[in-house]
Design a protein around this motif. Structure first.
Motif, PDB file in Angstrom:
ATOM      1  N   LEU A 233      24.884  74.144 -17.673  1.00 45.50           N
ATOM      2  CA  LEU A 233      25.976  73.498 -16.936  1.00 45.50           C
ATOM      3  C   LEU A 233      25.616  72.061 -16.580  1.00 45.50           C
ATOM      4  N   ARG A 234      24.380  71.845 -16.123  1.00 48.16           N
ATOM      5  CA  ARG A 234      23.948  70.475 -15.780  1.00 48.16           C
ATOM      6  C   ARG A 234      23.961  69.582 -17.012  1.00 48.16           C
ATOM      7  N   PHE A 235      23.494  70.116 -18.126  1.00 49.41           N
ATOM      8  CA  PHE A 235      23.500  69.323 -19.366  1.00 49.41           C
ATOM      9  C   PHE A 235      24.927  68.958 -19.749  1.00 49.41           C
ATOM     10  N   SER A 236      25.865  69.908 -19.631  1.00 49.81           N
ATOM     11  CA  SER A 236      27.266  69.650 -19.972  1.00 49.81           C
ATOM     12  C   SER A 236      27.856  68.574 -19.079  1.00 49.81           C
ATOM     13  N   GLN A 237      27.526  68.622 -17.785  1.00 50.64           N
ATOM     14  CA  GLN A 237      28.023  67.611 -16.854  1.00 50.64           C
ATOM     15  C   GLN A 237      27.464  66.229 -17.184  1.00 50.64           C
ATOM     16  N   ASN A 238      26.159  66.151 -17.442  1.00 53.07           N
ATOM     17  CA  ASN A 238      25.521  64.867 -17.766  1.00 53.07           C
ATOM     18  C   ASN A 238      26.060  64.303 -19.076  1.00 53.07           C
ATOM     19  N   HIS A 239      26.226  65.174 -20.050  1.00 49.63           N
ATOM     20  CA  HIS A 239      26.745  64.738 -21.347  1.00 49.63           C
ATOM     21  C   HIS A 239      28.164  64.221 -21.198  1.00 49.63           C
ATOM     22  N   ASN A 240      28.955  64.850 -20.350  1.00 47.99           N
ATOM     23  CA  ASN A 240      30.337  64.421 -20.128  1.00 47.99           C
ATOM     24  C   ASN A 240      30.384  63.055 -19.459  1.00 47.99           C
ATOM     25  N   VAL A 241      29.428  62.831 -18.501  1.00 51.48           N
ATOM     26  CA  VAL A 241      29.365  61.524 -17.825  1.00 51.48           C
ATOM     27  C   VAL A 241      29.011  60.429 -18.826  1.00 51.48           C
ATOM     28  N   LYS A 242      28.015  60.663 -19.659  1.00 50.12           N
ATOM     29  CA  LYS A 242      27.600  59.670 -20.663  1.00 50.12           C
ATOM     30  C   LYS A 242      28.715  59.375 -21.635  1.00 50.12           C
ATOM     31  N   LYS A 243      29.423  60.424 -22.024  1.00 49.14           N
ATOM     32  CA  LYS A 243      30.532  60.255 -22.970  1.00 49.14           C
ATOM     33  C   LYS A 243      31.628  59.401 -22.343  1.00 49.14           C
ATOM     34  N   GLY A 244      31.873  59.607 -21.032  1.00 50.04           N
ATOM     35  CA  GLY A 244      32.893  58.821 -20.334  1.00 50.04           C
ATOM     36  C   GLY A 244      32.484  57.363 -20.227  1.00 50.04           C
ATOM     37  N   ASN A 245      31.173  57.104 -20.012  1.00 53.21           N
ATOM     38  CA  ASN A 245      30.707  55.710 -19.914  1.00 53.21           C
ATOM     39  C   ASN A 245      30.810  54.963 -21.226  1.00 53.21           C
ATOM     40  N   ASP A 246      30.612  55.745 -22.320  1.00 58.41           N
ATOM     41  CA  ASP A 246      30.720  55.099 -23.638  1.00 58.41           C
ATOM     42  C   ASP A 246      32.172  54.698 -23.938  1.00 58.41           C
TER      43      ASP A 246
END
Length: 246
Positions: A233-246
């Motif tokens: 779950l933490r990985f999914s949240q972090n990946h989603n944040v990075k994707k949003g920043n890109d």
């Protein structure tokens, strides 16, 4: 407990069946085997089919008649799939196991008699039995292989005697189960993650979460498994944040 039971085979035709019976008995911690006038024994076929239960074959008792075989027993139970003209006191195999494993029969030696492969027990042999043993099965095809019949009976005795122990496989039980509080934190984390990645529709969030709770509640997660899921779950949240920043 199981040492008071004696498996008696009457005029067995195929020596391989004797070996298979010995194997079935050893699987279920039974050790007393008696042969009444076997057609062929000893035999290499019996040894091969015993698959390592040679100690039962080497220590078995041999008798010329069923009367001799059951002379030292207090109760004699005859297994039969055929209906008889004269009714006999009958026991289903599970009922038999529960009855004779009980404390009331703790000092009673019991013979379980199995007849010939092709014709079973004769009437004069059943005259020596106090009970007729039945193995519930398909009424249109009720004839069991000799070793299979012995296996079923020995299994029920083994379970009734309480000798079964849950095998310890791998790391089962190495980590404690997650507490109710830990599970609640997990469900909160799961709910937040599904919101963060855009999976959860506001109108259906309660229904989805309730179904997810049912899924995870059935599994009885331990703390290590819970840590793995929360890591995902933490990985999914972090990946989603990075994707949003890109």
């Amino acid at each position: 407990m199981l040492s008071k039971f004696k498996i008696v085979l009457v005029e067995t035709s195929h020596p391989g069946n004797i070996g298979a019976v010995a194997r079935a008995m050893k699987n279920m911690s039974m050790e007393n085997l008696c042969l009444v006038a076997p057609k062929i024994f000893p035999s290499a076929d019996a040894t091969a089919r015993a698959s390592g239960a040679n100690d039962i074959l080497s220590s078995l008792e041999r008798c010329e008649t069923l009367e001799q075989a059951v002379a030292d027993c207090h109760v004699v139970v005859g297994a039969s799939a055929r209906d008889r003209t004269i009714s006999w006191p009958e026991l289903a195999v599970r009922e038999c196991a529960e009855k004779f494993v009980s404390a009331a029969f703790s000092d009673v030696r019991i013979a379980l008699v199995f007849g010939r492969e092709n014709s079973g027990l004769k009437n004069h042999e059943l005259d020596l039995c106090q009970y007729l043993l039945r193995i519930p099965c398909n009424p249109d095809f009720s004839s069991l292989n000799l070793a299979a019949a012995v296996q079923v009976v020995c299994y029920e005795l083994f379970i009734a005697a309480g000798d079964y122990r849950q095998p310890e496989i791998g790391d089962r039980g190495a980590d404690p189960l997650a507490t109710a509080e830990q599970m609640e934190f997990f469900y909160q984390h799961l709910h937040q993650t599904m919101q963060d990645i855009g999976f959860l529709h506001p109108d259906k969030s309660k229904t989805i979460m309730r179904r997810l709770r049912r899924i995870f509640n059935r599994t009885h997660l331990d703390v290590k498994e819970l840590d793995i899921l929360r890591g995902i779950l933490r990985f999914s949240q972090n990946h989603n944040v990075k994707k949003g920043n890109d």
